[in-house]
Design a protein around this motif. Structure first.
Motif, PDB file in Angstrom:
ATOM      1  N   PRO A  67       0.796  -1.235   0.000  1.00  0.00           N
ATOM      2  CA  PRO A  67       0.000   0.000   0.000  1.00  0.00           C
ATOM      3  C   PRO A  67       0.826   1.283   0.000  1.00  0.00           C
ATOM      4  O   PRO A  67       0.325   2.341  -0.383  1.00  0.00           O
ATOM      5  N   LEU A  68       2.092   1.192   0.409  1.00  0.00           N
ATOM      6  CA  LEU A  68       2.942   2.381   0.421  1.00  0.00           C
ATOM      7  C   LEU A  68       3.539   2.673  -0.951  1.00  0.00           C
ATOM      8  O   LEU A  68       3.980   3.786  -1.224  1.00  0.00           O
ATOM      9  N   ASP A  69       3.558   1.665  -1.808  1.00  0.00           N
ATOM     10  CA  ASP A  69       4.033   1.791  -3.187  1.00  0.00           C
ATOM     11  C   ASP A  69       3.572   0.536  -3.911  1.00  0.00           C
ATOM     12  O   ASP A  69       4.158  -0.535  -3.754  1.00  0.00           O
ATOM     13  N   ALA A  70       2.510   0.657  -4.680  1.00  0.00           N
ATOM     14  CA  ALA A  70       1.855  -0.506  -5.282  1.00  0.00           C
ATOM     15  C   ALA A  70       2.724  -1.238  -6.298  1.00  0.00           C
ATOM     16  O   ALA A  70       2.377  -2.337  -6.730  1.00  0.00           O
ATOM     17  N   SER A  71       3.861  -0.670  -6.661  1.00  0.00           N
ATOM     18  CA  SER A  71       4.768  -1.364  -7.578  1.00  0.00           C
ATOM     19  C   SER A  71       5.687  -2.329  -6.836  1.00  0.00           C
ATOM     20  O   SER A  71       6.417  -3.095  -7.460  1.00  0.00           O
ATOM     21  N   ARG A  72       5.622  -2.307  -5.502  1.00  0.00           N
ATOM     22  CA  ARG A  72       6.534  -3.108  -4.679  1.00  0.00           C
ATOM     23  C   ARG A  72       5.795  -4.230  -3.946  1.00  0.00           C
ATOM     24  O   ARG A  72       4.584  -4.177  -3.764  1.00  0.00           O
ATOM     25  N   ILE A  73       6.567  -5.222  -3.503  1.00  0.00           N
ATOM     26  CA  ILE A  73       5.986  -6.344  -2.772  1.00  0.00           C
ATOM     27  C   ILE A  73       5.534  -5.895  -1.387  1.00  0.00           C
ATOM     28  O   ILE A  73       6.040  -4.918  -0.829  1.00  0.00           O
ATOM     29  N   ALA A  74       4.594  -6.643  -0.843  1.00  0.00           N
ATOM     30  CA  ALA A  74       4.147  -6.399   0.532  1.00  0.00           C
ATOM     31  C   ALA A  74       4.951  -7.225   1.525  1.00  0.00           C
ATOM     32  O   ALA A  74       4.823  -7.046   2.733  1.00  0.00           O
ATOM     33  N   GLY A  75       5.798  -8.131   1.016  1.00  0.00           N
ATOM     34  CA  GLY A  75       6.498  -9.060   1.897  1.00  0.00           C
ATOM     35  C   GLY A  75       5.628 -10.274   2.160  1.00  0.00           C
ATOM     36  O   GLY A  75       4.473 -10.347   1.732  1.00  0.00           O
TER      37      GLY A  75
ATOM     38  N   SER B 244       7.496 -14.491   8.735  1.00  0.00           N
ATOM     39  CA  SER B 244       6.351 -14.239   7.855  1.00  0.00           C
ATOM     40  C   SER B 244       5.344 -13.227   8.374  1.00  0.00           C
ATOM     41  O   SER B 244       4.481 -12.782   7.624  1.00  0.00           O
ATOM     42  N   VAL B 245       5.416 -12.854   9.643  1.00  0.00           N
ATOM     43  CA  VAL B 245       4.641 -11.726  10.167  1.00  0.00           C
ATOM     44  C   VAL B 245       5.498 -10.468  10.173  1.00  0.00           C
ATOM     45  O   VAL B 245       5.071  -9.391   9.750  1.00  0.00           O
ATOM     46  N   ARG B 246       6.733 -10.612  10.639  1.00  0.00           N
ATOM     47  CA  ARG B 246       7.597  -9.443  10.831  1.00  0.00           C
ATOM     48  C   ARG B 246       8.060  -8.818   9.512  1.00  0.00           C
ATOM     49  O   ARG B 246       8.141  -7.590   9.395  1.00  0.00           O
ATOM     50  N   ILE B 247       8.354  -9.632   8.522  1.00  0.00           N
ATOM     51  CA  ILE B 247       8.839  -9.101   7.240  1.00  0.00           C
ATOM     52  C   ILE B 247       7.785  -8.233   6.559  1.00  0.00           C
ATOM     53  O   ILE B 247       8.057  -7.072   6.224  1.00  0.00           O
ATOM     54  N   PRO B 248       6.560  -8.737   6.334  1.00  0.00           N
ATOM     55  CA  PRO B 248       5.566  -7.865   5.691  1.00  0.00           C
ATOM     56  C   PRO B 248       5.166  -6.675   6.552  1.00  0.00           C
ATOM     57  O   PRO B 248       4.883  -5.592   6.020  1.00  0.00           O
ATOM     58  N   ALA B 249       5.140  -6.856   7.872  1.00  0.00           N
ATOM     59  CA  ALA B 249       4.838  -5.719   8.745  1.00  0.00           C
ATOM     60  C   ALA B 249       5.874  -4.619   8.544  1.00  0.00           C
ATOM     61  O   ALA B 249       5.535  -3.435   8.428  1.00  0.00           O
ATOM     62  N   ALA B 250       7.144  -5.003   8.486  1.00  0.00           N
ATOM     63  CA  ALA B 250       8.216  -4.024   8.297  1.00  0.00           C
ATOM     64  C   ALA B 250       8.095  -3.323   6.950  1.00  0.00           C
ATOM     65  O   ALA B 250       8.191  -2.095   6.863  1.00  0.00           O
ATOM     66  N   LEU B 251       7.878  -4.090   5.892  1.00  0.00           N
ATOM     67  CA  LEU B 251       7.844  -3.515   4.546  1.00  0.00           C
ATOM     68  C   LEU B 251       6.611  -2.655   4.309  1.00  0.00           C
ATOM     69  O   LEU B 251       6.639  -1.742   3.480  1.00  0.00           O
ATOM     70  N   CYS B 252       5.529  -2.942   5.035  1.00  0.00           N
ATOM     71  CA  CYS B 252       4.287  -2.173   4.870  1.00  0.00           C
ATOM     72  C   CYS B 252       4.126  -1.081   5.923  1.00  0.00           C
ATOM     73  O   CYS B 252       3.101  -0.392   5.961  1.00  0.00           O
ATOM     74  N   GLY B 253       5.112  -0.932   6.807  1.00  0.00           N
ATOM     75  CA  GLY B 253       5.090   0.167   7.763  1.00  0.00           C
ATOM     76  C   GLY B 253       4.103   0.019   8.900  1.00  0.00           C
ATOM     77  O   GLY B 253       3.506   1.005   9.349  1.00  0.00           O
TER      78      GLY B 253
ATOM     79  N   PRO C 154      14.781  -2.428   1.743  1.00  0.00           N
ATOM     80  CA  PRO C 154      13.388  -2.014   1.557  1.00  0.00           C
ATOM     81  C   PRO C 154      12.686  -2.963   0.582  1.00  0.00           C
ATOM     82  O   PRO C 154      13.323  -3.793  -0.073  1.00  0.00           O
ATOM     83  N   ALA C 155      11.383  -2.815   0.458  1.00  0.00           N
ATOM     84  CA  ALA C 155      10.596  -3.691  -0.414  1.00  0.00           C
ATOM     85  C   ALA C 155      11.049  -3.584  -1.867  1.00  0.00           C
ATOM     86  O   ALA C 155      11.043  -2.492  -2.439  1.00  0.00           O
ATOM     87  N   PRO C 156      11.427  -4.706  -2.486  1.00  0.00           N
ATOM     88  CA  PRO C 156      11.794  -4.679  -3.905  1.00  0.00           C
ATOM     89  C   PRO C 156      10.565  -4.501  -4.797  1.00  0.00           C
ATOM     90  O   PRO C 156       9.424  -4.705  -4.368  1.00  0.00           O
ATOM     91  N   LYS C 157      10.806  -4.159  -6.045  1.00  0.00           N
ATOM     92  CA  LYS C 157       9.740  -4.076  -7.029  1.00  0.00           C
ATOM     93  C   LYS C 157       9.193  -5.481  -7.309  1.00  0.00           C
ATOM     94  O   LYS C 157       9.949  -6.457  -7.353  1.00  0.00           O
ATOM     95  N   ILE C 158       7.894  -5.571  -7.524  1.00  0.00           N
ATOM     96  CA  ILE C 158       7.274  -6.867  -7.810  1.00  0.00           C
ATOM     97  C   ILE C 158       7.892  -7.494  -9.050  1.00  0.00           C
ATOM     98  O   ILE C 158       8.199  -8.694  -9.081  1.00  0.00           O
ATOM     99  N   GLU C 159       8.120  -6.693 -10.077  1.00  0.00           N
ATOM    100  CA  GLU C 159       8.654  -7.227 -11.332  1.00  0.00           C
ATOM    101  C   GLU C 159      10.063  -7.795 -11.166  1.00  0.00           C
ATOM    102  O   GLU C 159      10.475  -8.683 -11.919  1.00  0.00           O
ATOM    103  N   GLU C 160      10.799  -7.306 -10.161  1.00  0.00           N
ATOM    104  CA  GLU C 160      12.148  -7.813  -9.912  1.00  0.00           C
ATOM    105  C   GLU C 160      12.128  -9.158  -9.190  1.00  0.00           C
ATOM    106  O   GLU C 160      13.098  -9.919  -9.250  1.00  0.00           O
ATOM    107  N   VAL C 161      11.023  -9.433  -8.519  1.00  0.00           N
ATOM    108  CA  VAL C 161      10.921 -10.625  -7.678  1.00  0.00           C
ATOM    109  C   VAL C 161      10.317 -11.809  -8.422  1.00  0.00           C
ATOM    110  O   VAL C 161      10.707 -12.963  -8.193  1.00  0.00           O
TER     111      VAL C 161
END
Length: 405
Positions: free
Chosen positions: A110-118, A144-153, A338-345
């Protein structure tokens, strides 16, 4: 937040966070209100059983599965007034750090829709970050809780292993699996003491904390070359944050952890995940390529390697105990990039990005202690989080110290 407001936001979800909406949520909220109970909305990762509501594990293998009962943690929250809004997206079989390999497609940050949520609880983190709910359930095996929480703020809490029942939670690696919590604010996590009986028995004595920064955080010289510079930048930014908050901290050498955790964790995780799905081996070809490769990897783990990894946990925990008697918590950046771009992943979910995202989170998982990700550190304008790690059953201490950040 009102249940109706939460439902309206779920229907307008732009980030592929919620994959199944509970059509009876409004009725259930009204029934609770008529009994004098104030309802609160929450969302649940799609590997946690919800009675009568599809639970797919993000996989073709389970796309039509509808549980006949609620997971224990879901049932407990419902008794306390919780109303399930819907199920949130997960990396297939909870087996990934990006939530891009799912039958529902990738979850967007949600902070940048081009990036993964983790991941793998990316849908829960995105649902909280985007304001659909203030509180959501996830699961945590390697972060699996902490990584997406961190990347999504947002905040992400992994409890002590065994504190909460895993009944009705589809397993990934049972030795490490635990239910976890994601929230937009610290006060919501503090409410767990009233909502969950297991938390009501915990206690904490507030004081000015002493914080240890473990030596294994300084790993950029061992990181994949394409990420090394960013890993270093994250650590240096983390140190500056501690100094800016006038927090007393010391770097602590942890040679046993450095020697054992990252070389042993995988043996348990891969072997157990493969064992969970061994009866479905003939259908592994239906899994996403990265998930299938991880399942196949578990077939190569020797029994001696698995047992060695289990015994090594005791040695690593003993080292942790020696440190934690002198300090209140360990502190690290939650993630190293920080969260990588979805297309890179896409197509590389089980590659370098996975090892970099999970590097700082597997330690607490390996020894079974609680850890909390706090949305207080950014690099390149994107959140990476601060992780606090405490001794077993010291969840409330984590929540108290988190307020300093």
């Amino acid at each position: 937040m009102l249940v109706q407001e939460s439902l309206e936001r779920a229907h307008k979800d732009e980030f592929n966070a919620v994959v199944t909406i509970n059509g009876f949520a409004q009725k259930q909220a009204q029934e609770l209100s008529s009994k004098g109970v104030e309802p609160f909305p929450f969302a649940v990762k799609d590997v946690i059983y919800t009675k009568g509501i599809r639970t797919t594990m993000g996989s073709r293998l389970f796309q039509d599965f509808v549980p006949s009962f609620d997971a224990t943690v879901v049932a407990t929250l419902k008794r306390a007034g919780g109303v399930l809004i819907g199920k949130t997206n997960t990396h297939e079989l909870a087996s990934g750090a990006t939530t891009t390999s799912s039958i529902f497609g990738p979850t967007k940050n949600p902070l940048d829709a081009s990036r993964i949520a983790g991941g793998s609880s990316g849908g829960s983190a995105a649902a909280v970050s985007s304001g659909i709910v203030e509180f959501a359930l996830g699961t945590d095996t390697a972060g699996s809780v902490r990584i997406p929480a961190a990347l999504c703020g947002v905040y992400g809490l992994k409890p002590t292993n065994g504190l909460l029942s895993n009944k009705g939670v589809f397993p990934l690696a049972p030795t490490f699996d635990t239910v976890g919590f994601i929230s937009s604010n610290l006060n919501w996590l503090k409410r767990l003491k009233k909502l969950l009986p297991a938390f009501s028995k915990l206690s904490s004595t507030p004081r000015k904390p002493k914080i240890a920064v473990p030596s294994w955080v300084y790993w950029w010289d061992k990181a994949p070359a394409s990420y090394s510079k960013t890993v270093e930048e994250v650590v240096l930014s983390f140190e500056k944050l501690l100094d800016a908050r006038s927090i007393e901290w010391s770097k602590v050498e942890m040679p046993l952890a450095e020697a054992l955790v990252w070389s042993r964790f995988g043996a348990i995780r891969y072997a157990e995940a493969t064992h969970v799905h061994l009866e479905r081996k003939q259908r592994w070809s239906e899994c996403f390529p990265d998930v299938r490769r991880l399942l196949e990897r578990g077939l190569t783990v020797l029994a001696t390697e698995y047992l060695d990894a289990l015994f090594a946990r005791k040695r690593v925990y003993s080292e942790f105990k020696r440190v934690i008697t002198q300090f209140d918590v360990l502190a690290t950046p939650t993630v190293s990039i920080p969260a990588p771009k979805i297309e890179e992943v896409l197509g590389n979910e089980d590659g370098d990005v996975r090892s970099v995202l999970t590097h700082n989170t597997v330690y607490a998982s390996y020894i079974g202690v609680p850890a909390l990700s706090i949305p207080t550190l950014k690099v390149e304008g994107l959140p990476v989080g601060v992780q606090l790690i405490a001794d077993k059953f010291d969840e409330l201490k984590l929540l108290e110290i988190a307020s300093l950040f």
